[in-house]
Design an enzyme around this catalytic site. Structure first.
Site, PDB file in Angstrom:
ATOM      1  N   CYS A   1       0.813  -1.219   0.000  1.00 17.07           N
ATOM      2  CA  CYS A   1       0.000   0.000   0.000  1.00 17.07           C
ATOM      3  C   CYS A   1       0.848   1.272   0.000  1.00 17.07           C
ATOM      4  O   CYS A   1       0.601   2.196  -0.779  1.00 17.07           O
ATOM      5  CB  CYS A   1      -1.001  -0.018   1.135  1.00 17.07           C
ATOM      6  SG  CYS A   1      -0.314   0.053   2.796  1.00 17.07           S
TER       7      CYS A   1
ATOM      8  N   HIS B   1      -2.610   1.144   7.040  1.00 18.20           N
ATOM      9  CA  HIS B   1      -2.928   1.044   5.611  1.00 18.20           C
ATOM     10  C   HIS B   1      -3.025   2.452   5.036  1.00 18.20           C
ATOM     11  O   HIS B   1      -3.236   3.433   5.775  1.00 18.20           O
ATOM     12  CB  HIS B   1      -4.254   0.292   5.404  1.00 18.20           C
ATOM     13  CG  HIS B   1      -4.581   0.035   3.957  1.00 18.20           C
ATOM     14  ND1 HIS B   1      -3.744  -0.665   3.126  1.00 18.20           N
ATOM     15  CD2 HIS B   1      -5.653   0.401   3.190  1.00 18.20           C
ATOM     16  CE1 HIS B   1      -4.290  -0.739   1.913  1.00 18.20           C
ATOM     17  NE2 HIS B   1      -5.439  -0.092   1.927  1.00 18.20           N
TER      18      HIS B   1
ATOM     19  N   HIS C   1      -5.881   1.616  -4.235  1.00 18.95           N
ATOM     20  CA  HIS C   1      -4.980   1.122  -3.185  1.00 18.95           C
ATOM     21  C   HIS C   1      -4.593  -0.330  -3.456  1.00 18.95           C
ATOM     22  O   HIS C   1      -5.180  -1.003  -4.310  1.00 18.95           O
ATOM     23  CB  HIS C   1      -5.635   1.254  -1.803  1.00 18.95           C
ATOM     24  CG  HIS C   1      -6.868   0.416  -1.607  1.00 18.95           C
ATOM     25  ND1 HIS C   1      -7.196  -0.179  -0.411  1.00 18.95           N
ATOM     26  CD2 HIS C   1      -7.886   0.084  -2.448  1.00 18.95           C
ATOM     27  CE1 HIS C   1      -8.347  -0.831  -0.523  1.00 18.95           C
ATOM     28  NE2 HIS C   1      -8.777  -0.688  -1.739  1.00 18.95           N
TER      29      HIS C   1
END
Length: 544
Positions: free
Chosen positions: A419, A479, A491
């Protein structure tokens, strides 16, 4: 009677050798005829035979036939962009009265007058379980030789070439439609189909040679409208626009400029920048979409307003402001963006079949087109702009370009991404290597992405290109995703998944949002994170 019969028999007996020779020749001729018939039945290649009703030869290859007498005709105009409009068929020029043949077995769906065609014939076919139509146009009334409902066979003479309707010379206008012509579905390039009737290819193509697959345009095409169409598609793909939204952009460009980046006599300074022509002046409108300098492009200089990629991005920016734009009817969406008089709103829907055909034809070759034809006179490459700024928009484009790549822990391209690696790649690419963000979401010991740029106070303030951090707290995130607009992020979620687009909520619980400026800024986070500069390298230890 008896004596006459005896006399004939005696004569035959006297000349029995000659009679036997004649009989032998007769039997040999019959045998040769049978052999030739068998060869014709077993011949799988293309053959040319006289028309059953005279007047030229028909080329038949298995189930397909060339739709005109090849010895008397030639292709005069191909499928694709022509004079700023999309030509949905192939023109085959020949003398009036030249035979026209059915391309394949099928049923006549219509035979009679049609707008623009003079008279036409539409034949429906079934190929591989799918419906297709072929269209034959510009005949005179007496040149239509079949009626609606007739069954025809490949190579059957069904019409005669004419010069009727919107025609500048005697020719057959021939179209192929994937899904049928009545009602309209999708026009496809007839060239791959005709090749099968004239080059001895198999009658039934395999999956790798599906004849309706659109062919990419020539890379050296000199028609600027082709480039503009590909740029509209490319920018739409990079921004994750639904296909029907891209159709709306193509239709708008067709209506407003015939897909040309037009300068204007009403905006004299526009003529000093690259353009595809100069319009006499409609208020202060310029470009592909005729965006007005006093409204849509009021916030930028003329150089930027004449950049086709900026124009396209601005069109999509206005699209995103329309309620329900992702699922809106493309014709209505175009009208909502452009805001014409009420009686002119329907003109965008009228060009939608051409827009659909443009997408089908050039969509596969559009990648990278937004980088073509966008240089200024001094050679400087211009890029998109808008509320989020050039850098942020380019970062979104970079991240969107790697959708489908697998999640790989510690990855930052090109084979895969985690990510924070995706965010780092996006801004590194957007800045040409000038901005190197940390490859880490952040915690109290290493702030990572929690400390870059400036904080965005609320979700209502988000702009495309902003970073959204998830799951944890203001001092520890697990994240991160990149906001792309309309409540969506791109993402790399977790192991076993891929880079993809989803709603903001797909990332988890939002703990912070950050905006990257043109250069990394000093952190504005509370202690103890202030002591760590935003550009400090970090060991890849992404939290999935």
């Amino acid at each position: 009677m008896f004596s006459a019969t005896v006399s004939i028999l005696m004569m035959l007996w006297r000349h029995k050798e000659k009679v036997a020779a004649v009989a032998m020749i007769f039997l040999m001729a019959i045998a040769m005829k049978i052999d030739l018939d068998n060869q014709a039945q077993n011949n799988c290649g293309a053959t040319t035979t006289p028309s059953a009703e005279g007047g030229g030869g028909v080329v038949v290859d298995g189930d397909y036939a060339y739709p005109a007498d090849k010895s008397a005709t030639s292709v005069s105009s191909p499928y694709g962009m022509r004079g700023g409009e999309f030509h949905r068929g192939i023109d085959i020029a020949g003398p009036e009265g030249t035979p026209i043949y059915a391309f394949a077995e099928g049923t006549v769906a219509d035979a009679g007058p049609a707008s623009g065609f003079g008279y036409w014939i539409v034949v429906d076919h079934t190929f591989g379980g799918k419906r297709y139509s072929t269209v034959y146009g510009h005949m005179w009334a007496n040149g239509v030789l079949v009626r609606t409902g007739d069954r025809v066979t490949a190579g059957q003479r069904i019409a005669l070439i004419g010069n009727n309707g919107q025609s500048s010379g005697a020719h057959l206008h021939f179209e192929v439609w994937n899904g049928g012509r009545i009602p309209e579905t999708t026009a496809v390039d007839p060239a791959p189909w005709l090749a099968q009737a004239e080059e001895g290819r198999p009658a039934r193509p395999g999956p790798a040679a599906e004849p309706d697959a659109p062919r990419p345009p020539p890379e050296d095409s000199t028609d600027p409208s082709v480039l503009r169409a590909r740029q509209i598609i490319d920018v739409g793909h990079r921004r994750g626009m639904p296909e029907q939204v891209i159709h709306s952009g193509l239709a708008t460009g067709l209506v407003e400029s015939n897909l040309r980046n037009l300068a204007s006599e009403a905006v004299p300074e526009s003529k000093q920048y690259p353009n595809d022509g100069i319009a006499p002046g409609d208020h202060d409108s310029v470009g592909i979409f005729q965006q007005r300098r006093s409204t849509q492009s009021a916030g930028v200089d003329t150089k930027t307003a004449m950049d086709p990629v900026w124009q396209i991005n601005t069109y999509y920016d206005y699209v995103e402001k329309q309620p329900g734009w992702r699922t809106a009817d493309p014709g209505e969406l175009a009208a909502d963006v452009q805001g014409p008089r009420e009686d002119l709103r329907g003109k965008y829907a009228e060009r939608m079949p051409e827009a659909t055909a443009l997408y089908a034809t050039y969509g596969a070759s559009a990648d990278g087109a937004a980088g073509e034809g966008c240089t200024t006179p001094d050679g400087e490459m211009t890029g998109p702009s808008g509320p989020a700024g050039d850098l942020a928009r380019k970062a979104v484009s970079a991240a969107m370009s790697v959708r489908g790549k697998p999640y790989i822990w510690g990855g930052e391209g090109p084979d895969g991404y985690d990510c924070s690696g995706l965010i780092r790649y996006a801004y590194l690419t957007a800045s040409g290597g000038a901005i190197s963000l940390p490859h880490y979401t952040g915690d109290s010991g290493n702030p990572g992405l929690l400390a870059v740029g400036a904080e965005v106070p609320s979700q209502s303030d988000l702009q495309p290109g902003d970073i959204i951090l998830y799951n944890g707290s203001r001092t520890q995130a697990a994240h991160v995703g990149l906001y792309i607009g309309d409540g969506q992020i791109v993402h790399a979620p977790q192991e076993g998944d891929v880079v993809k687009v989803g709603p903001i909520s797909q990332g988890g619980t939002v703990v912070m949002m950050r905006r990257i400026d043109t250069a990394p800024s000093q952190p504005d986070m509370p202690s103890p994170l202030d002591s760590t500069p935003t550009s400090s390298p970090a060991t890849p230890q992404d939290r999935p």
